[in-house]
Design a protein around this motif. Structure first.
Motif, mmCIF file in Angstrom:
data_model
loop_
_atom_site.group_PDB
_atom_site.id
_atom_site.type_symbol
_atom_site.label_atom_id
_atom_site.label_comp_id
_atom_site.label_asym_id
_atom_site.label_seq_id
_atom_site.Cartn_x
_atom_site.Cartn_y
_atom_site.Cartn_z
ATOM 1 N N PRO A 134 0.792 -1.312 -0.026
ATOM 2 C CA PRO A 134 -0.018 -0.003 0.018
ATOM 3 C C PRO A 134 0.738 1.296 0.135
ATOM 4 C CG PRO A 134 -0.831 -1.408 1.723
ATOM 5 C CD PRO A 134 0.518 -2.106 1.240
ATOM 6 N N GLY A 135 0.498 2.233 -0.937
ATOM 7 C CA GLY A 135 1.257 3.609 -0.998
ATOM 8 C C GLY A 135 1.855 3.870 -2.098
ATOM 9 N N ASP A 136 2.499 5.108 -2.375
ATOM 10 C CA ASP A 136 3.104 5.212 -3.496
ATOM 11 C C ASP A 136 4.744 5.522 -3.114
ATOM 12 O OD1 ASP A 136 1.106 5.603 -5.499
ATOM 13 O OD2 ASP A 136 0.465 7.461 -4.327
ATOM 14 N N TYR A 137 5.639 5.268 -3.791
ATOM 15 C CA TYR A 137 7.029 5.143 -3.626
ATOM 16 C C TYR A 137 7.751 5.821 -4.658
ATOM 17 C CZ TYR A 137 5.491 2.143 0.145
ATOM 18 O OH TYR A 137 4.800 1.330 1.109
ATOM 19 N N PRO A 138 9.065 6.445 -4.366
ATOM 20 C CA PRO A 138 9.900 7.169 -5.295
ATOM 21 C C PRO A 138 10.355 6.014 -6.219
ATOM 22 C CG PRO A 138 10.281 8.013 -3.036
ATOM 23 C CD PRO A 138 9.602 6.869 -2.829
ATOM 24 N N VAL A 139 10.107 6.229 -7.598
ATOM 25 C CA VAL A 139 10.753 5.421 -8.599
ATOM 26 C C VAL A 139 12.266 5.235 -8.370
ATOM 27 C CG1 VAL A 139 10.467 4.963 -11.145
ATOM 28 C CG2 VAL A 139 8.328 5.844 -9.817
ATOM 29 N N ARG A 140 12.635 6.317 -8.130
ATOM 30 C CA ARG A 140 14.495 6.490 -8.207
ATOM 31 C C ARG A 140 15.206 5.408 -7.251
ATOM 32 N NH1 ARG A 140 12.709 10.860 -5.536
ATOM 33 N NH2 ARG A 140 13.920 11.176 -3.713
ATOM 34 N N PHE A 141 14.088 4.823 -6.220
ATOM 35 C CA PHE A 141 14.966 3.958 -5.311
ATOM 36 C C PHE A 141 14.650 2.691 -5.564
ATOM 37 C CE2 PHE A 141 13.902 7.541 -2.195
ATOM 38 C CZ PHE A 141 15.422 8.323 -2.316
ATOM 39 N N PHE A 142 13.922 2.312 -6.896
ATOM 40 C CA PHE A 142 13.513 0.908 -7.021
ATOM 41 C C PHE A 142 13.993 0.440 -8.366
ATOM 42 C CE2 PHE A 142 10.718 2.209 -3.747
ATOM 43 C CZ PHE A 142 10.613 1.164 -2.954
ATOM 44 N N ALA A 143 14.111 -1.007 -8.563
ATOM 45 C CA ALA A 143 14.769 -1.400 -9.944
ATOM 46 C C ALA A 143 13.361 -1.465 -10.596
ATOM 47 C CB ALA A 143 15.335 -2.731 -9.658
ATOM 48 N N ASP A 144 13.751 -1.536 -12.064
ATOM 49 C CA ASP A 144 12.588 -1.167 -13.003
ATOM 50 C C ASP A 144 11.595 -2.432 -12.966
ATOM 51 O OD1 ASP A 144 13.831 0.904 -14.163
ATOM 52 O OD2 ASP A 144 14.678 -0.107 -15.846
ATOM 53 N N GLY A 145 11.997 -3.776 -12.475
ATOM 54 C CA GLY A 145 10.968 -4.736 -12.355
ATOM 55 C C GLY A 145 10.231 -4.749 -11.113
ATOM 56 N N GLU A 146 10.298 -3.616 -10.325
ATOM 57 C CA GLU A 146 9.866 -3.826 -8.988
ATOM 58 C C GLU A 146 8.644 -2.946 -8.757
ATOM 59 O OE1 GLU A 146 14.030 -4.745 -6.623
ATOM 60 O OE2 GLU A 146 13.218 -2.746 -6.550
ATOM 61 N N VAL A 147 8.476 -1.895 -9.850
ATOM 62 C CA VAL A 147 7.248 -0.856 -9.792
ATOM 63 C C VAL A 147 6.390 -1.083 -10.743
ATOM 64 C CG1 VAL A 147 9.018 1.008 -8.798
ATOM 65 C CG2 VAL A 147 8.633 0.692 -11.318
ATOM 66 N N PHE A 148 5.064 -0.757 -10.359
ATOM 67 C CA PHE A 148 3.828 -0.772 -11.155
ATOM 68 C C PHE A 148 3.065 0.275 -11.221
ATOM 69 C CE2 PHE A 148 5.277 -4.979 -10.204
ATOM 70 C CZ PHE A 148 4.965 -5.881 -11.264
ATOM 71 N N HIS A 149 2.243 0.680 -12.086
ATOM 72 C CA HIS A 149 1.318 1.530 -11.933
ATOM 73 C C HIS A 149 -0.318 1.147 -12.178
ATOM 74 C CE1 HIS A 149 1.954 1.685 -16.466
ATOM 75 N NE2 HIS A 149 0.704 2.303 -16.346
ATOM 76 N N LEU A 150 -1.260 1.869 -11.564
ATOM 77 C CA LEU A 150 -2.678 1.188 -11.983
ATOM 78 C C LEU A 150 -3.261 2.003 -13.011
ATOM 79 C CD1 LEU A 150 -3.748 0.730 -8.342
ATOM 80 C CD2 LEU A 150 -2.695 -0.827 -9.669
ATOM 81 N N ALA A 151 -3.880 1.358 -14.022
ATOM 82 C CA ALA A 151 -4.667 2.095 -15.135
ATOM 83 C C ALA A 151 -5.784 1.186 -15.498
ATOM 84 C CB ALA A 151 -3.591 2.297 -16.343
ATOM 85 N N GLY A 152 -7.022 1.661 -15.226
ATOM 86 C CA GLY A 152 -8.225 0.833 -15.641
ATOM 87 C C GLY A 152 -8.300 -0.286 -14.675
ATOM 88 N N GLY A 153 -7.939 -0.115 -13.458
ATOM 89 C CA GLY A 153 -8.168 -1.348 -12.418
ATOM 90 C C GLY A 153 -6.979 -2.431 -12.819
ATOM 91 N N ILE A 154 -6.061 -2.190 -13.694
ATOM 92 C CA ILE A 154 -5.045 -3.390 -13.780
ATOM 93 C C ILE A 154 -3.821 -2.736 -13.537
ATOM 94 C CG2 ILE A 154 -3.976 -4.566 -15.646
ATOM 95 C CD1 ILE A 154 -6.597 -4.565 -17.062
ATOM 96 N N ALA A 155 -2.879 -3.587 -12.895
ATOM 97 C CA ALA A 155 -1.410 -3.036 -12.401
ATOM 98 C C ALA A 155 -0.695 -3.424 -13.746
ATOM 99 C CB ALA A 155 -0.901 -3.895 -11.191
ATOM 100 N N TRP A 156 -0.064 -2.378 -14.186
ATOM 101 C CA TRP A 156 0.836 -2.602 -15.184
ATOM 102 C C TRP A 156 2.292 -2.322 -14.954
ATOM 103 C CZ3 TRP A 156 -1.638 -3.676 -19.908
ATOM 104 C CH2 TRP A 156 -2.812 -3.388 -19.981
ATOM 105 N N PRO A 157 3.255 -2.942 -15.450
ATOM 106 C CA PRO A 157 4.666 -2.734 -14.911
ATOM 107 C C PRO A 157 5.231 -1.368 -15.451
ATOM 108 C CG PRO A 157 4.530 -4.549 -16.895
ATOM 109 C CD PRO A 157 3.273 -3.817 -16.423
ATOM 110 N N GLY A 158 6.109 -0.978 -14.597
ATOM 111 C CA GLY A 158 6.633 0.262 -14.597
ATOM 112 C C GLY A 158 5.907 1.524 -14.239
#
Length: 141
Positions: A66-90
């Motif tokens: 839960p929550g939003d985190y600074p992208v710059r601290f995470f590797a590419d494969g660890e972050v997602f964004h939500l669009a249309g109720g779906i978790a998309w990579p990056g």
């Protein structure tokens, strides 16, 4: 992970991690075929449809911290964004440097030693371990 507590399509549900017990937000995701579309049935030429037609996308579920985190601290494969109720990579291009993070990459039960994939993962792993330790101390007393 068991999908028994996963909601119907498009609805977010807070579910405890089956490994460590902390709350996670489970979201629908789609299996990326590595080319350009999100469908696991894609063959060597994903632009062509073989057989009777396009099969239904195969859904999967991902647990996000839960929550939003600074992208710059995470590797590419660890972050997602939500669009249309779906978790998309990056990260999403309008999230202004923040993203959601997959719980499995920092779950202390899945990772007995501190992960070294990114600074953010190591910090989340430590924070979750401390929270679990405090919770156990409060219960025992």
């Amino acid at each position: 992970m068991s999908d028994s507590h996963v909601p119907v399509w498009g609805r977010k549900l807070t579910v405890p991690c089956p490994e460590c017990g902390l709350a996670t937000h489970r979201h629908r995701t789609l299996t990326f075929d590595g080319v350009s579309t999100y469908r696991r049935h894609a063959g060597p030429d994903p632009a062509r449809i073989f057989g009777t037609g396009e099969p239904e996308p195969e859904p999967a579920w991902i647990a996000l911290v839960p929550g939003d985190y600074p992208v710059r601290f995470f590797a590419d494969g660890e972050v997602f964004h939500l669009a249309g109720g779906i978790a998309w990579p990056g990260p999403h291009h309008r999230d202004y440097g923040t993203a959601r993070v997959a719980h499995d990459i920092c779950c202390p039960t899945l990772h007995p030693a501190r992960p070294d994939t990114s600074r953010g993962t190591a910090e989340l792993w430590r924070a979750i371990r401390l929270r679990l330790a405090r919770g156990a101390r409060d219960v025992t007393g």
